[in-house]
Design a protein around this motif. Structure first.
Motif, PDB file in Angstrom:
ATOM      1  N   GLN A  67       4.647  44.128 107.468  1.00 31.08           N
ATOM      2  CA  GLN A  67       5.332  45.133 106.555  1.00 31.08           C
ATOM      3  C   GLN A  67       6.293  46.013 107.857  1.00 31.08           C
ATOM      4  N   GLN A  68       5.711  46.331 108.856  1.00 32.81           N
ATOM      5  CA  GLN A  68       6.678  46.787 109.805  1.00 32.81           C
ATOM      6  C   GLN A  68       8.722  45.905 109.650  1.00 32.81           C
ATOM      7  N   ASN A  69       8.396  43.937 110.296  1.00 33.52           N
ATOM      8  CA  ASN A  69       9.832  44.078 110.114  1.00 33.52           C
ATOM      9  C   ASN A  69      10.076  44.273 108.437  1.00 33.52           C
ATOM     10  N   ILE A  70       9.994  44.066 107.409  1.00 31.27           N
ATOM     11  CA  ILE A  70      10.532  44.323 106.047  1.00 31.27           C
ATOM     12  C   ILE A  70      10.727  45.602 106.608  1.00 31.27           C
ATOM     13  N   GLU A  71      10.419  46.747 107.051  1.00 29.36           N
ATOM     14  CA  GLU A  71      10.837  48.079 107.148  1.00 29.36           C
ATOM     15  C   GLU A  71      12.177  47.936 108.225  1.00 29.36           C
ATOM     16  N   GLN A  72      12.018  47.633 109.203  1.00 28.10           N
ATOM     17  CA  GLN A  72      13.282  47.580 110.307  1.00 28.10           C
ATOM     18  C   GLN A  72      14.666  46.470 109.310  1.00 28.10           C
ATOM     19  N   ILE A  73      14.417  45.630 108.552  1.00 29.98           N
ATOM     20  CA  ILE A  73      15.012  44.635 108.040  1.00 29.98           C
ATOM     21  C   ILE A  73      16.036  46.100 107.488  1.00 29.98           C
ATOM     22  N   THR A  74      14.934  46.544 106.175  1.00 33.05           N
ATOM     23  CA  THR A  74      15.322  47.318 105.750  1.00 33.05           C
ATOM     24  C   THR A  74      16.486  48.495 105.834  1.00 33.05           C
ATOM     25  N   SER A  75      16.103  49.449 107.117  1.00 32.68           N
ATOM     26  CA  SER A  75      16.390  50.121 107.684  1.00 32.68           C
ATOM     27  C   SER A  75      18.164  49.348 107.989  1.00 32.68           C
ATOM     28  N   GLN A  76      18.392  47.914 108.474  1.00 34.03           N
ATOM     29  CA  GLN A  76      19.831  47.601 109.057  1.00 34.03           C
ATOM     30  C   GLN A  76      19.912  47.270 107.799  1.00 34.03           C
ATOM     31  N   ILE A  77      19.921  46.752 106.395  1.00 39.08           N
ATOM     32  CA  ILE A  77      20.353  46.673 105.490  1.00 39.08           C
ATOM     33  C   ILE A  77      21.118  48.023 105.137  1.00 39.08           C
TER      34      ILE A  77
END
Length: 238
Positions: free
Chosen positions: A5-15
């Motif tokens: 979940q943390q990784n998804i949130e980080q990537i979503t933020s990068q996008i």
């Protein structure tokens, strides 16, 4: 909060940041979680974190996962994308189980996918894979072949052409990455002009190392695996 979940949130933020940086509309780029070789529990963790779209490279593994989630977690309404090379003798399970195919690169594959798509399912959403780098090791057709294949797909009743996909050469500098992605974006624009009746809204390009360049060039779907799920173990695929 799980690490996935943390990784998804980080990537979503990068996008989101990449979209903002180049003036793109927010949420115009979708995240496709590449879940090949990963267990069902990891996919479930990602789904519970809000991730809906998953990409698989291996036919039988992907079919097993689609079947599992259809049986045990149908309420999640996951969307399954096949993103690996397709052999002609493996088209039936792909046509029967997946929602999208990113790797259509010849007429025979397109014809078989349409013929083998079950009548009770909606048309299979497909992308033409283009080998923009000209590497012999990469799948995909040459740019000048795209128009003929697209014209064929338009005649097939159980396929809907949505756009293009590519895996360009792995280059480290941003300018080279951007140049390769712009090639595909320009090709999609030419295809859209030739087929204004189609809703060609998808450019599947960009992974962890070149995601920002892909988004600047116009990607609408980035394919991210290791940055979500961690390193893969390919021993079972040997």
């Amino acid at each position: 909060m799980s690490s996935i979940q943390q990784n998804i949130e980080q990537i979503t933020s990068q996008i989101s940041n990449a979209q903002q940086k180049c003036g793109r509309v927010q949420e115009s780029v979708q995240l496709l979680a590449v879940s090949k070789t990963k267990p069902n529990q990891a996919i479930l963790d990602a789904a519970l974190a809000g991730q809906i779209q998953f990409g698989e490279n291996y036919v039988q593994e992907g079919v097993d996962k689609v079947s599992y989630f259809s049986e045990h977690h149908s309420n999640l309404a996951l969307e399954w994308h096949f993103i690996g090379p397709i052999q002609s003798n493996k088209t039936r399970p792909v046509a029967e189980h997946f929602d999208w195919v990113h790797t259509v690169d010849r007429a025979k594959i397109a014809q078989r996918l349409s013929d083998q798509r079950p009548s009770q399912l909606p048309p299979l959403q497909v992308l033409i894979q283009v080998n923009t780098s000209g590497e012999s090791s990469k799948s995909g057709i040459e740019e000048h072949q795209v128009f003929e294949l697209a014209a064929l797909i338009c005649t097939l009743p159980n396929l809907t052409l949505r756009g293009l996909m590519s895996i360009p050469a792995d280059v480290p500098d941003y300018a080279s990455q951007l140049h390769a992605f712009k090639q595909l974006a320009e090709l999609k624009q030419s295809l859209s002009e030739r087929h204004p009746e189609l809703n060609l809204d998808t450019l599947s390009m960009g992974m962890s190392g070149d995601m920002e360049a892909a988004i600047e060039a116009g990607s609408t779907m980035v394919r991210i695996g290791t940055a979500i799920f961690g390193a893969r173990d390919y021993a079972s695929k040997a």
